[in-house]
Design a protein around this motif. Structure first.
Motif, PDB file in Angstrom:
ATOM      1  N   ASP A 277       0.814  -1.223   0.000  1.00 17.60           N
ATOM      2  CA  ASP A 277       0.000   0.000   0.000  1.00 17.60           C
ATOM      3  C   ASP A 277       0.848   1.274   0.000  1.00 17.60           C
ATOM      4  O   ASP A 277       0.622   2.199   0.789  1.00 17.60           O
ATOM      5  N   LEU A 278       1.832   1.335  -0.891  1.00 16.07           N
ATOM      6  CA  LEU A 278       2.754   2.470  -0.929  1.00 16.07           C
ATOM      7  C   LEU A 278       2.190   3.616  -1.770  1.00 16.07           C
ATOM      8  O   LEU A 278       1.775   3.413  -2.904  1.00 16.07           O
ATOM      9  N   ASP A 279       2.173   4.822  -1.183  1.00 15.73           N
ATOM     10  CA  ASP A 279       1.797   6.042  -1.895  1.00 15.73           C
ATOM     11  C   ASP A 279       2.914   7.067  -1.727  1.00 15.73           C
ATOM     12  O   ASP A 279       3.448   7.229  -0.625  1.00 15.73           O
ATOM     13  N   VAL A 280       3.250   7.753  -2.823  1.00 16.67           N
ATOM     14  CA  VAL A 280       4.297   8.781  -2.776  1.00 16.67           C
ATOM     15  C   VAL A 280       3.759  10.050  -3.436  1.00 16.67           C
ATOM     16  O   VAL A 280       3.207   9.992  -4.538  1.00 16.67           O
ATOM     17  N   PHE A 281       3.939  11.182  -2.742  1.00 16.77           N
ATOM     18  CA  PHE A 281       3.488  12.473  -3.257  1.00 16.77           C
ATOM     19  C   PHE A 281       4.677  13.413  -3.382  1.00 16.77           C
ATOM     20  O   PHE A 281       5.583  13.393  -2.545  1.00 16.77           O
ATOM     21  N   HIS A 296       0.668  12.963  -7.375  1.00 21.10           N
ATOM     22  CA  HIS A 296       0.567  11.613  -6.807  1.00 21.10           C
ATOM     23  C   HIS A 296       1.363  10.660  -7.696  1.00 21.10           C
ATOM     24  O   HIS A 296       0.852  10.129  -8.668  1.00 21.10           O
ATOM     25  N   VAL A 298       3.201   7.709  -6.936  1.00 19.59           N
ATOM     26  CA  VAL A 298       3.037   6.261  -6.720  1.00 19.59           C
ATOM     27  C   VAL A 298       1.717   6.046  -5.992  1.00 19.59           C
ATOM     28  O   VAL A 298       1.471   6.652  -4.951  1.00 19.59           O
ATOM     29  N   LYS A 299       0.871   5.162  -6.554  1.00 24.38           N
ATOM     30  CA  LYS A 299      -0.482   5.015  -6.033  1.00 24.38           C
ATOM     31  C   LYS A 299      -0.753   3.584  -5.587  1.00 24.38           C
ATOM     32  O   LYS A 299      -0.861   2.670  -6.400  1.00 24.38           O
ATOM     33  N   ASN A 300      -0.818   3.395  -4.282  1.00 26.20           N
ATOM     34  CA  ASN A 300      -1.245   2.134  -3.684  1.00 26.20           C
ATOM     35  C   ASN A 300      -0.529   0.921  -4.309  1.00 26.20           C
ATOM     36  O   ASN A 300      -1.149  -0.022  -4.793  1.00 26.20           O
ATOM     37  N   VAL A 301       0.802   0.976  -4.313  1.00 26.31           N
ATOM     38  CA  VAL A 301       1.604  -0.079  -4.935  1.00 26.31           C
ATOM     39  C   VAL A 301       1.849  -1.229  -3.965  1.00 26.31           C
ATOM     40  O   VAL A 301       2.215  -1.021  -2.805  1.00 26.31           O
ATOM     41  N   ASN A 302       1.622  -2.442  -4.464  1.00 28.50           N
ATOM     42  CA  ASN A 302       1.921  -3.668  -3.711  1.00 28.50           C
ATOM     43  C   ASN A 302       2.817  -4.545  -4.574  1.00 28.50           C
ATOM     44  O   ASN A 302       2.483  -4.850  -5.714  1.00 28.50           O
TER      45      ASN A 302
END
Length: 320
Positions: A277-281, A296, A298-302
């Motif tokens: 659940d990685l998010d990067v702003f 935004h 990186v959006k909800n990366v698994n």
């Protein structure tokens, strides 16, 4: 030694004017080829004045507008943002010092910038501005009016390359030399640039000399291929025939060097890296001084990376 003929004319060192009128070039690194201190409008405008001056005069006469210089004023987005930030900084400083009267000139500048377009609504664009915007629209650039007033460093790599193509076409080139035009671009932008070049070739009837070391691009893009080794052409022919039935050993060696599909994967079930659940702003420039904007990225990366495996991450520039 030897000779070159172009449109049934033998070329020599004295044909500089002839070559610059009929042959355009796209460089591998557009940022190094574009002038960093001139806007896109100025750079394409120079070429239009040299090669399409009669068309400029005709357009200006038909629309009854200035030929070269517009009566509108507009700086590049980067300069406008800097001016706005400069004014806001001084306003904040004087308000904090209790000397708010000194902030009035800066408030006046911000107000003028805000209503500038409205004040200039009746000032006509020049014929040169209209033709620059038309050239940028032809290469499918979004918001060509804004890009025309931008400097090269304010554009992405794909946009810079499209500007280079627009500059080459502005000279009414009959032949386009593309020197590895997609090497520095990500896969999706590569496809867009090649598709654009194909469409413009059919529309304008141009010839293209496509220089590249990427055999995959040659296979998809070119009609004929010439294979060079140590300054000599060792094989030439229709692309599909050369790729399916190469005659020369060097061509066979090049085609054999294309990576083959991986058939066996050795891995261990236990993950070495696990992402959940990685998010990067990232904070980006905002035209609204009262609101911060974020990209935004990186959006909800698994993602799991097991031991002794190779994970391919495919995406546009910045995905990594």
């Amino acid at each position: 030694m030897g000779e070159i003929s172009f449109l049934n004319k033998k070329l020599s060192n004295n044909h500089h004017d002839f070559l610059k009128n009929d042959i355009g070039i796209i460089f591998q690194d557009p940022l190094s080829a574009l002038n960093p201190v001139m806007t896109v409008n100025e750079q394409i405008g120079e070429i239009l004045v040299l090669h399409q001056n009669s068309e400029l005069q005709k357009l200006a006469s038909e629309k009854e507008i200035p030929t070269y210089k517009s009566e509108r004023w507009k700086a590049s987005p980067g300069i406008e943002f800097t001016m706005m930030a400069f004014c806001i900084s001084f306003i904040t400083l004087f308000v904090m010092l209790g000397q708010w009267r000194f902030s009035l000139p800066f408030l006046f500048i911000i107000m003028l910038m805000s209503i500038r377009d409205y004040l200039q609504r009746d000032n006509p664009s020049s014929a040169l501005d209209l033709m620059v915007i038309s050239a940028l629209s032809r290469v499918k650039l979004p918001n060509p009016e804004q890009i025309a007033n931008s400097y090269p460093h304010e554009l992405s790599g794909g946009m810079q390359q499209r500007v280079m193509i627009a500059m080459a076409l502005a000279g009414k080139a009959k032949m386009l030399i593309a020197d590895e035009p997609t090497t520095a671009l990500d896969v999706t932008i590569q496809a867009q640039i090649l598709d654009l070049m194909s469409k413009l070739q059919k529309e304008l009837g141009m010839s293209i000399l496509f220089i590249t070391h990427d055999l995959g691009l040659v296979d998809k893009f070119s009609d004929k291929v010439a294979v060079m080794k140590e300054g000599k052409i060792v094989e030439i022919g229709e692309t599909q025939k050369v790729f399916t039935n190469p005659k020369e050993e060097y061509t066979k060696l090049l085609l054999a060097s294309i990576p083959k599909e991986k058939t066996k994967i050795k891995s261990e079930p236990k993950p070495l890296v696990e992402i959940s659940d990685l998010d990067v702003f990232y904070r980006i420039e905002s035209q609204n001084i009262f609101k911060e904007n974020y990209f935004h990225a990186v959006k909800n990366v698994n993602l799991k990376i097991n031991k002794k495996t190779t994970i391919g991450l495919v995406g546009e520039s910045g995905s990594g």
